[in-house]
Design a protein around this motif. Structure first.
Motif, mmCIF file in Angstrom:
data_model
loop_
_atom_site.group_PDB
_atom_site.id
_atom_site.type_symbol
_atom_site.label_atom_id
_atom_site.label_comp_id
_atom_site.label_asym_id
_atom_site.label_seq_id
_atom_site.Cartn_x
_atom_site.Cartn_y
_atom_site.Cartn_z
ATOM 1 N N ASP A 59 40.891 50.323 41.377
ATOM 2 C CA ASP A 59 40.892 51.363 40.429
ATOM 3 C C ASP A 59 42.005 51.428 39.755
ATOM 4 N N LEU A 60 42.852 51.024 39.534
ATOM 5 C CA LEU A 60 43.953 51.552 38.738
ATOM 6 C C LEU A 60 44.262 50.088 37.915
ATOM 7 N N ASP A 61 43.352 49.096 38.824
ATOM 8 C CA ASP A 61 43.577 47.631 37.913
ATOM 9 C C ASP A 61 42.316 47.944 36.937
ATOM 10 N N ASN A 188 55.591 43.543 43.372
ATOM 11 C CA ASN A 188 54.761 44.143 44.113
ATOM 12 C C ASN A 188 53.572 44.427 44.678
ATOM 13 N N THR A 189 52.339 43.855 45.353
ATOM 14 C CA THR A 189 51.606 43.714 45.050
ATOM 15 C C THR A 189 50.832 44.225 46.647
ATOM 16 N N GLY A 201 51.027 44.626 36.018
ATOM 17 C CA GLY A 201 51.249 43.315 35.522
ATOM 18 C C GLY A 201 50.812 41.979 35.207
ATOM 19 N N ILE A 202 50.203 42.068 36.460
ATOM 20 C CA ILE A 202 49.437 40.549 36.466
ATOM 21 C C ILE A 202 47.918 40.568 36.702
ATOM 22 N N THR A 206 45.199 35.150 43.436
ATOM 23 C CA THR A 206 45.329 34.963 44.714
ATOM 24 C C THR A 206 46.892 34.364 44.831
ATOM 25 N N SER A 207 47.466 34.582 46.127
ATOM 26 C CA SER A 207 48.979 33.950 46.139
ATOM 27 C C SER A 207 49.141 32.904 44.821
ATOM 28 N N GLU A 208 49.023 32.462 44.612
ATOM 29 C CA GLU A 208 48.888 30.781 43.951
ATOM 30 C C GLU A 208 48.793 31.539 42.550
ATOM 31 N N GLY A 209 47.877 32.179 42.832
ATOM 32 C CA GLY A 209 47.932 33.110 40.790
ATOM 33 C C GLY A 209 49.050 34.195 40.425
#
Length: 272
Positions: A59-61, A188-189, A201-202, A206-209
């Motif tokens: 929701d924040l995204d 922080n994710t 901010g991103i 995925t972890s790769e992304g």
């Protein structure tokens, strides 16, 4: 493995779950680590709280909030007062629930960095989990600034990314970040699904992304990649459940339904 102390087998056999909750439960049941709960209610609260953390992150995204350093942070002045260090203090007379909800409803008025974003996500999840009456009772003096948290939002840190579950907070290190952009020393994710994370901010990646985004902020010529650290952070679910029960006596009357093999040995119930 999950162990519930002093529980009734019939209660344990009745825990309802969303897809997110089911995935968490299945992984914990299969884990070599023993997870102990005082009651079926404690297990259910953690599952639902983790599910709400995932929802709050998505929701924040989608809310329109923007990334900014502390120097460039912004907030809705109707609910929050911006301090010189870039933090947001809840204005006098504003209900904590209203202040947190406004961030999700009027995200375009807000800008902050990733640690603040995670704390906001956790507050929103707690609000939705324990209901606004309890939230407004126990979270009365909110100040949003990095990892500054209310004393009732107790955070637990472990160093084992293999035991990370949906709703956990994980950190991606970027040791060779550009010195002039310290805000990209890491991200922080929130873990949303298997190999899916939200980082303010991103975005959802995925972890790769996430690693690729951080690597683009490295020193020129650096060969040291960003990486997912071992640190895993989550709220003290048992402490929050107690606040929920105090603020909402009906909370303990929830019913359960678990698709699991249950065995009773002495005072303990084991879920496999």
């Amino acid at each position: 493995m999950i162990i519930i102390s002093d529980s009734d087998v019939e209660q344990v056999n009745k825990v309802t779950q969303s897809d997110v909750e089911r995935e968490i439960l299945q992984k914990k049941k299969a884990s070599p680590v023993i997870y102990r709960y005082d009651s079926p209610e404690a297990l259910e609260f953690e599952l639902k709280m983790r599910s709400k953390i995932v929802k709050s992150a998505t929701d924040l995204d989608a809310s329109g909030v923007r990334f900014a350093t502390f120097k460039g942070s912004q907030c809705n002045k109707r609910y929050w007062s911006r301090t010189k260090n870039g933090g947001f203090g809840l204005k006098s007379g504003v209900l904590p629930s209203d202040g947190i909800n406004d961030i999700f409803q009027n995200g375009y008025l807000y800008a902050f960095e990733c640690a603040t974003a995670v704390v906001i996500i956790l507050y929103k999840a707690v609000l939705d989990a324990i209901h606004k009456e309890a939230f407004n009772t126990y979270f009365t003096e909110l100040f949003l600034w990095g990892w500054n948290v209310d004393s009732n939002l107790r955070l637990i840190s472990v160093n084992n990314k293999n035991e990370a579950y949906l709703g956990d907070i994980l950190y991606f290190e970027n040791p060779d970040h550009l010195p002039e952009t310290p805000e990209w020393q890491g991200e922080n994710t929130v873990m949303l699904a298997n190999d899916q994370y939200y980082g303010h901010g991103i975005g959802i990646e995925t972890s790769e992304g996430i690693i690729s985004a951080l690597n683009s902020k490295r020193k020129p010529g650096s060969m040291t990649s960003a990486y997912l650290s071992e640190r895993v952070l989550h709220p003290d679910f048992q402490s929050l459940q107690k606040l929920s029960v105090r603020g909402n006596p009906l909370a303990v009357q929830n019913k359960y339904s678990v698709n699991a093999i249950v065995a009773r040995v002495g005072a303990n119930t084991y879920i496999y």
